[in-house]
Every structure is written in C-alpha cells, then in structure tokens.
Design a protein around this motif. Sequence first.
Motif, short mmCIF file in Angstrom:
data_model
loop_
_atom_site.label_atom_id
_atom_site.label_comp_id
_atom_site.label_asym_id
_atom_site.label_seq_id
_atom_site.Cartn_x
_atom_site.Cartn_y
_atom_site.Cartn_z
N ILE A 75 0.84 -1.20 0.00
CA ILE A 75 0.00 0.00 0.00
C ILE A 75 0.88 1.25 0.00
CG2 ILE A 75 -1.70 1.34 1.33
CD1 ILE A 75 -2.55 -1.42 2.56
N VAL A 76 0.46 2.25 -0.77
CA VAL A 76 1.06 3.58 -0.70
C VAL A 76 -0.01 4.53 -0.19
CG1 VAL A 76 2.07 5.49 -1.99
CG2 VAL A 76 2.67 3.14 -2.60
N LEU A 77 0.26 5.16 0.95
CA LEU A 77 -0.60 6.24 1.47
C LEU A 77 -0.01 7.52 0.94
CD1 LEU A 77 -1.19 5.15 5.17
CD2 LEU A 77 -2.84 5.14 3.29
N LEU A 78 -0.73 8.20 0.04
CA LEU A 78 -0.17 9.24 -0.78
C LEU A 78 -0.84 10.60 -0.60
CD1 LEU A 78 1.73 9.92 -3.21
CD2 LEU A 78 -0.13 9.13 -4.70
N ASP A 79 -0.05 11.56 -0.13
CA ASP A 79 -0.51 12.95 -0.13
C ASP A 79 -0.52 13.43 -1.58
OD1 ASP A 79 -1.23 15.52 0.66
OD2 ASP A 79 0.82 16.10 1.17
N LEU A 80 -1.51 14.18 -1.96
CA LEU A 80 -1.60 14.64 -3.35
C LEU A 80 -0.88 15.95 -3.60
CD1 LEU A 80 -5.33 13.71 -4.05
CD2 LEU A 80 -3.26 12.41 -4.64
N ASN A 81 -0.71 16.76 -2.56
CA ASN A 81 -0.07 18.06 -2.70
C ASN A 81 1.39 17.96 -2.26
OD1 ASN A 81 0.31 20.78 -3.13
ND2 ASN A 81 -0.52 21.37 -1.15
N LEU A 82 2.23 17.51 -3.20
CA LEU A 82 3.65 17.33 -2.92
C LEU A 82 4.46 18.33 -3.73
CD1 LEU A 82 3.81 13.45 -3.20
CD2 LEU A 82 3.89 14.79 -1.09
N PRO A 83 5.62 18.74 -3.20
CA PRO A 83 6.49 19.62 -3.99
C PRO A 83 7.11 18.84 -5.15
CG PRO A 83 7.57 18.99 -1.95
CD PRO A 83 6.17 18.43 -1.90
N GLY A 84 7.35 19.52 -6.26
CA GLY A 84 7.97 18.86 -7.41
C GLY A 84 6.97 17.99 -8.15
N LEU A 85 7.08 16.71 -8.01
CA LEU A 85 6.19 15.75 -8.65
C LEU A 85 4.95 15.56 -7.77
CD1 LEU A 85 6.11 13.82 -11.12
CD2 LEU A 85 7.08 12.08 -9.61
N SER A 86 3.79 15.90 -8.28
CA SER A 86 2.57 15.85 -7.46
C SER A 86 2.17 14.40 -7.14
CB SER A 86 1.41 16.52 -8.19
OG SER A 86 0.91 15.68 -9.21
N GLY A 87 1.33 14.26 -6.14
CA GLY A 87 0.80 12.95 -5.79
C GLY A 87 0.00 12.34 -6.93
N PHE A 88 -0.68 13.17 -7.72
CA PHE A 88 -1.43 12.67 -8.87
C PHE A 88 -0.48 11.98 -9.85
CE2 PHE A 88 -3.94 16.38 -7.44
CZ PHE A 88 -5.15 15.76 -7.20
N ASP A 89 0.66 12.65 -10.13
CA ASP A 89 1.65 12.09 -11.05
C ASP A 89 2.31 10.83 -10.47
OD1 ASP A 89 1.23 14.03 -13.03
OD2 ASP A 89 2.65 15.41 -12.08
N VAL A 90 2.57 10.85 -9.18
CA VAL A 90 3.14 9.66 -8.53
C VAL A 90 2.20 8.48 -8.70
CG1 VAL A 90 3.78 8.64 -6.30
CG2 VAL A 90 4.50 10.97 -6.86
N CYS A 91 0.93 8.69 -8.44
CA CYS A 91 -0.05 7.62 -8.57
C CYS A 91 -0.09 7.10 -10.01
CB CYS A 91 -1.43 8.11 -8.15
SG CYS A 91 -2.70 6.83 -8.23
N LYS A 92 -0.15 8.00 -10.95
CA LYS A 92 -0.21 7.61 -12.36
C LYS A 92 1.00 6.75 -12.75
CE LYS A 92 -0.72 9.63 -16.97
NZ LYS A 92 -0.82 10.89 -17.72
#
Length: 168
Positions: free
Chosen positions: A97-114
């Motif tokens: 599991i990844v618990l992911l904040d969406l508002n991250l500096p640099g690469l956003s959580g949306f992009d990380v998830c994708k």
Amino acid sequence: MYFAELEDAEEAKVFVVNGEFHWASGNGNGKRPGILQNLPDGPIRKTANPRSILVVEDNLDGVHSLVLLLRDMGHEVDYAINGYAALDMALRLRPDIVLLDLNLPGLSGFDVCKRIKANPALKKTRVIALTAYTQDEYRQRATAMGCEQYLVKPVDPRELEKLLSEVE
C-alpha cells in the motif's frame, strides 16, 4: 495532523508512551466525545493482517506521527517526503500500500499515482490518497489516476485501521 480533532481535547487524548500510541479519557465517566467513544484505554490493537506500507507526505510532523501509528498497529512502514523519492522507494520496496498525499512539492501525488499504476512491477501496489483536498474534482482526478481509496485529513485512526485491513 492525522488524528481527528476532538470536541474537547481535555477529555480524550491520543498520546505516545515508550513509542506506543495509547488512548486515554480524562473525564472520569468512561464516555469519550466525538470519534473516540468506543475505544478502550491502553495501546492500539495490533493488526491481524500486517502490510508493507509506504507513506508519502511532505509534512515531517505528519509523516512521523503516521509512521509511528502504523508501526504500532503492526505494519512495516517506510516513508518518502516527495514524489521523486516515493517512486524510487516504491520500485525498490514494492509495498502493498502507498498512502499518498496529493499536494507534494515537485512531482505531485497525482503524477506519482499515475506512474505507480503504469509500472508493471508495481501492479499489486494499492494507492490510497490521504489529502487535505475535499473537493470532488480532486477525488475524481485521483480516481482517474488510479487511487483505489480517497481519505481526507485528518483521518480517524480507526477508519484507517479498518481500511488497511480490507485492502487486498
């Protein structure tokens, strides 16, 4: 902070003793206000279904609190404080599991998830958004990127515990 706010901070508290999270009620009548009504005093229960979890959060106080809580529940937990580190760690650790904040500096959580969802090596990894965004458009965008669940901070530790036990 990840713990749900209490109606009266003097009556019910979450605190750490020797690295373990405990619940306590200070009002003497055995009832707790708000979200902590049905929790016993004492340490948090260990999970029957421990998971490997990667927490991705740029707020250091928040990430440390959440990591301690999850470890106390019995999970194996690592963390990253930005999206680039999260991708690197996800590939190395292959967490459940990844618990992911969406508002991250640099690469956003949306992009990380994708990117996690596009990588065949991480096909078994489940992504749960853990964010302050309450708007429907963010929920829809996170779902479109591949998030299986969407939690809004602060999260009730019991809700998180239940969700983690149900994720396959």
